[in-house]
Scaffold this active site. Structure first.
Site, PDB file in Angstrom:
ATOM      1  N   GLN A 123     -19.501 -10.338   2.256  1.00  0.00           N
ATOM      2  CA  GLN A 123     -18.573 -10.750   3.307  1.00  0.00           C
ATOM      3  C   GLN A 123     -18.842 -11.624   4.064  1.00  0.00           C
ATOM      4  OE1 GLN A 123     -13.708 -10.406   3.273  1.00  0.00           O
ATOM      5  NE2 GLN A 123     -13.359 -11.655   4.802  1.00  0.00           N
ATOM      6  N   PHE A 124     -19.871 -12.630   4.448  1.00  0.00           N
ATOM      7  CA  PHE A 124     -20.527 -12.302   6.045  1.00  0.00           C
ATOM      8  C   PHE A 124     -19.189 -12.615   7.618  1.00  0.00           C
ATOM      9  CE2 PHE A 124     -19.703 -17.414   5.131  1.00  0.00           C
ATOM     10  CZ  PHE A 124     -19.677 -17.679   6.129  1.00  0.00           C
ATOM     11  N   THR A 125     -18.527 -12.885   7.185  1.00  0.00           N
ATOM     12  CA  THR A 125     -17.422 -13.271   8.519  1.00  0.00           C
ATOM     13  C   THR A 125     -16.641 -11.872   8.981  1.00  0.00           C
ATOM     14  OG1 THR A 125     -15.484 -13.294   6.481  1.00  0.00           O
ATOM     15  CG2 THR A 125     -16.280 -15.324   7.003  1.00  0.00           C
TER      16      THR A 125
END
Length: 149
Positions: free
Chosen positions: A78-80
């Site tokens: 999850q890059f966020t």
């Protein structure tokens, strides 16, 4: 590397309406990766995931790790998690690693946890995923390897 670790009763990951991965009781782990992340970060987060004592013992005290409960682990990229919203309302993701870098680190983390004796359920890297879970407790722990060295 950042991780959001949640104790869950179950978790599923779906892509395009199809369930691609599922675990029963255990840990749902969301992973954010920086370009600087390396073997030290993988080992730190991997040891923490498998060693966190966040399951209840016989007296109801959180004193047992996922392995001792026979629980399962799901790891989803999850890059966020590296989104920075301090300025304005649109988060900046400049600290998140690009896909080709983060996918390799993500796979290395999964391999590390598997070497510790776990079968790891995963998301689909880079896909638009839907996650369904029941957070047990609720128990949610934030980990950040950047703060560990």
């Amino acid at each position: 590397m950042r991780a959001v670790v949640q104790r869950v009763k179950y978790a599923t990951v779906s892509v395009d309406g199809e369930i691609i991965s599922r675990i029963d009781a255990g840990l749902m782990v969301l992973i954010g990766i920086r370009e600087e992340d390396d073997k030290k970060d993988i080992e730190y987060i991997g040891k923490k995931i498998t060693g966190l004592r966040i399951f209840p013992d016989e007296e109801g005290v959180m004193n047992v790790n996922v392995q001792d409960t026979g629980g399962e682990i799901m790891i989803v990229s999850q890059f966020t998690l590296y989104g920075d919203a301090q300025k304005g309302n649109r988060p900046s993701y400049i600290r998140a690693a690009k896909g080709e870098i983060s996918e390799a680190v993500y796979e290395d983390l999964i391999a590390y946890v598997e070497k510790k004796g776990f079968s790891v359920a995963t998301g689909q890297f880079g896909a638009d995923m839907q996650i369904e879970m029941i957070n047990d407790g609720p128990v949610t722990i934030l980990l950040d390897s950047e703060r560990s060295f």
